[in-house]
Write an enzyme that holds these catalytic residues in place. Sequence first.
Site, mmCIF file in Angstrom:
data_model
loop_
_atom_site.group_PDB
_atom_site.id
_atom_site.type_symbol
_atom_site.label_atom_id
_atom_site.label_comp_id
_atom_site.label_asym_id
_atom_site.label_seq_id
_atom_site.Cartn_x
_atom_site.Cartn_y
_atom_site.Cartn_z
ATOM 1 N N GLU A 1 -7.014 -1.646 -4.458
ATOM 2 C CA GLU A 1 -6.401 -0.540 -5.213
ATOM 3 C C GLU A 1 -6.454 0.759 -4.434
ATOM 4 O O GLU A 1 -5.518 1.562 -4.474
ATOM 5 C CB GLU A 1 -7.126 -0.388 -6.560
ATOM 6 C CG GLU A 1 -6.547 0.652 -7.492
ATOM 7 C CD GLU A 1 -5.135 0.302 -7.962
ATOM 8 O OE1 GLU A 1 -4.195 0.837 -7.352
ATOM 9 O OE2 GLU A 1 -4.962 -0.477 -8.916
ATOM 10 N N LYS B 1 2.112 1.881 3.374
ATOM 11 C CA LYS B 1 1.931 1.761 1.922
ATOM 12 C C LYS B 1 3.095 1.029 1.263
ATOM 13 O O LYS B 1 2.891 0.150 0.430
ATOM 14 C CB LYS B 1 1.748 3.156 1.316
ATOM 15 C CG LYS B 1 0.411 3.793 1.703
ATOM 16 C CD LYS B 1 0.372 5.264 1.308
ATOM 17 C CE LYS B 1 -0.958 5.906 1.714
ATOM 18 N NZ LYS B 1 -0.890 7.385 1.607
ATOM 19 N N VAL C 1 -3.626 2.211 -1.497
ATOM 20 C CA VAL C 1 -2.379 2.940 -1.757
ATOM 21 C C VAL C 1 -2.571 3.872 -2.950
ATOM 22 O O VAL C 1 -3.035 3.443 -4.004
ATOM 23 C CB VAL C 1 -1.209 1.981 -2.066
ATOM 24 C CG1 VAL C 1 0.085 2.752 -2.281
ATOM 25 C CG2 VAL C 1 -1.027 0.951 -0.964
ATOM 26 N N ASP D 1 2.225 6.279 7.834
ATOM 27 C CA ASP D 1 1.328 6.062 6.700
ATOM 28 C C ASP D 1 2.131 5.605 5.475
ATOM 29 O O ASP D 1 1.755 4.657 4.779
ATOM 30 C CB ASP D 1 0.579 7.368 6.402
ATOM 31 C CG ASP D 1 -0.253 7.291 5.145
ATOM 32 O OD1 ASP D 1 -1.336 6.697 5.191
ATOM 33 O OD2 ASP D 1 0.200 7.816 4.105
ATOM 34 N N ILE E 1 -4.542 6.619 -8.139
ATOM 35 C CA ILE E 1 -3.421 6.207 -8.997
ATOM 36 C C ILE E 1 -3.393 4.677 -9.065
ATOM 37 O O ILE E 1 -3.358 4.025 -8.026
ATOM 38 C CB ILE E 1 -2.076 6.705 -8.422
ATOM 39 C CG1 ILE E 1 -2.115 8.223 -8.202
ATOM 40 C CG2 ILE E 1 -0.917 6.322 -9.338
ATOM 41 C CD1 ILE E 1 -0.940 8.755 -7.388
ATOM 42 N N LYS F 1 -5.190 0.446 4.192
ATOM 43 C CA LYS F 1 -3.768 0.090 4.092
ATOM 44 C C LYS F 1 -3.192 -0.353 5.431
ATOM 45 O O LYS F 1 -2.378 -1.259 5.492
ATOM 46 C CB LYS F 1 -2.946 1.247 3.553
ATOM 47 C CG LYS F 1 -2.958 2.443 4.484
ATOM 48 C CD LYS F 1 -2.622 3.728 3.800
ATOM 49 C CE LYS F 1 -3.251 4.877 4.543
ATOM 50 N NZ LYS F 1 -4.462 5.416 3.963
#
Lengths: 435, 435
Positions: free
Chosen positions: A129, A205, A132, A201, A136, A105
Amino acid sequence: MQKINLALLGFGVVGQAVYELLSKNATRIAKITGFHPVIKKILVRDLKKKRKISIDKGFLTTDFNEILSDEEIKIVCELMGGLEPSEEYILKSLHQGKAVITANKALLSERGEKIFTKLNQRRGYLGFEASVGGGIPVIKTIRESLIGNKIHRIVGIVNGTTNYILTQMQERKMDFAKALRLAQEKGYAEADPSLDLKGIDSAHKISLLASLAFNFFVPYDWVYVEGIEKIQLEDLEFANQFGYVVKLLAMAQRVKGKLEVRVHPTLIPEKHILTSVRLNYNAFLIEGDFVGNILLHGLGAGGYPTASAVVSDIVDAIKYIASGQNGLTIYPLYEKERKKEFRPIEECIFRYYFRFQALDKPGVLSKISGILGRHGISIASVVQIGRHRGKGAVPIVMLTHETKEKAVRVALKEIEKLEVVQGETVMLRLFEEKG
Amino acid sequence: MQKINLALLGFGVVGQAVYELLSKNATRIAKITGFHPVIKKILVRDLKKKRKISIDKGFLTTDFNEILSDEEIKIVCELMGGLEPSEEYILKSLHQGKAVITANKALLSERGEKIFTKLNQRRGYLGFEASVGGGIPVIKTIRESLIGNKIHRIVGIVNGTTNYILTQMQERKMDFAKALRLAQEKGYAEADPSLDLKGIDSAHKISLLASLAFNFFVPYDWVYVEGIEKIQLEDLEFANQFGYVVKLLAMAQRVKGKLEVRVHPTLIPEKHILTSVRLNYNAFLIEGDFVGNILLHGLGAGGYPTASAVVSDIVDAIKYIASGQNGLTIYPLYEKERKKEFRPIEECIFRYYFRFQALDKPGVLSKISGILGRHGISIASVVQIGRHRGKGAVPIVMLTHETKEKAVRVALKEIEKLEVVQGETVMLRLFEEKG
């Protein structure tokens, strides 16, 4: 059954989890998709390092060019992290026509401009995918499932470390330092946790998610960021008294034609579903014009959940390759001029939580509220508890009605100059159900 | 810009919402994907019917063959519902090589065998995201995002009508009849709500999700179903006292090598995130071996959310067509013999909630608990409130430890024969965090 060869760059926690997943579940994947993903090479720094997973040394290499020049390797998974040499390896792999998957990221958020531009110039596949939200599926949901929607906003609890700390403070009345130590013991916080605690962080994201939702590249440094280092147990308890729970929210939203992208601790009404996001869980609330509100909730980090996301990208890369590289994978374009459409934090409107530390003397509340009033800031609720009379400062806590941030900043500076007010004011923003 | 023509079969709430969505957002979709979806024909029963949306009569037809034979129409969206003629139209469209999208859970769940077999025999695209969970991307999440995982279980609140009714009863102390009327007034329940109340709609949905999760077709009639018609406010209040919230859960899970697929009202511990799923919202909790627990939450019905799902399938269909129909779209296979792997409800193990209506006489509790004991059913908690002494029946409520359903059924029959016990026992099952 057709085999598809892939390479892993990096063999740490995530790399090893991907290896484990494919060892366990690749036959199932092959049965469903018709293609069998096989790891052919793994790039490591040290061939002799002891690893949890025992692996034939023949799979390992320290030379990236061995992977780059191997035409049988169709998919490269960058799982090293860091800006360099990750960027170089990703760009070279794309240039060579390989499909690339990354969990990085920070790289995409800080240097995505170059990478996304390259992807848009020549066809190519980049899966991210895993960058982030761990396992999920937030990237796929925004890019594919909600493609029919104009997205109004994304609100996320996107960092497990800070959410774990805030949950422990809140539920177990722990102070910040103790909750941080506990998070470190449990492996939810790094030895140097500053990227998480400072909200960096989370900012990485949300800048990536904003890029996807608004269809142009939103660089990391456009995001306004505040972390949780200054949050005290006392503030969580006062927030509770007012009917709120404090979470570190990352938010990207369109309000009256302008975009707001920011990360800061936020008071959320206790009935809101985001307050059910506890411990090291993450959640993403996405609002679209047709779908309404969608919430995705799960483990946002860790080797196994991240491996689940990497492998879903591997299967998408296989589809892309099987279709003769004809996928419709369009990436956010960098548009510098869009910065004009951003609303700077000073122009944003919030309701606020303030905690002043004031001497317990007559007239203090009137002085503070006088300054707020002169700046057009209207008080909704106030709590002043006169303990320790004569023994130093006591907290005065208030919630305001809606106010522009600019006014608040000026007023707080003025209030902090009062002799009866000690130290810095704690200022937190409230989450409003509607933009 | 390439145009892709599509046809809608049916122009009710969902059809009109798809039309609205494409009118509003198709240019955005075209900008992102490079393809512009255009509605060329709409099949209706009555050309003259007044509709919310005014549309040029030239788009409408009452003749399906006009759509079937039109080679320019590449995508057919079946939005009529019902088993016939939907099945015929879907099969014919697939046979003609058109991509098909449907929101018809009942059809896929009851007659999916034929449709999925046809899809596996010759390549074809069938999108059915809209058939379960409205705008919530549960189908794509299971099929794509979690493809690396062996799925252990899916637990869902998959019916908005029943969830709305239970929420109103619980939070506003309403009785069932009043909550149902309110749901009907708000448009959350149909005039004839029996498919929802009896759990049949939920059973259709969970059978489809089970098919995807376990990779073979699970027909509707394998699902054990109980609805919410017998739930009384009193039971919700007793459940609350024990620390539980009652929801209609649909569940598909693998426990010790066998599959359980069922729908019934369930007591959920009040701290569990599923209890935050309120009103007409739906949620799906999916547990995979690598990803852990993922929760998806949103509006599970309504024209706009459903249109969002239909359009995500339209874009996937476009990708499938653009790739020269080379997608990897494998569908669940019907395997009759897999029924042996199902665990019938009698063999399932639960903790239970019982409410007996008993005469307020000495020795009643001892008689009831005696029978339970003889069948190996051990009581965890009990509440007996002796109101209305001498004036008829009072409730005796208990929670049990884990017991096999078979034993419970026999014991309850025996208890209901006691002279001091009146009417039918209310028996509800508890949700356990781990299978």
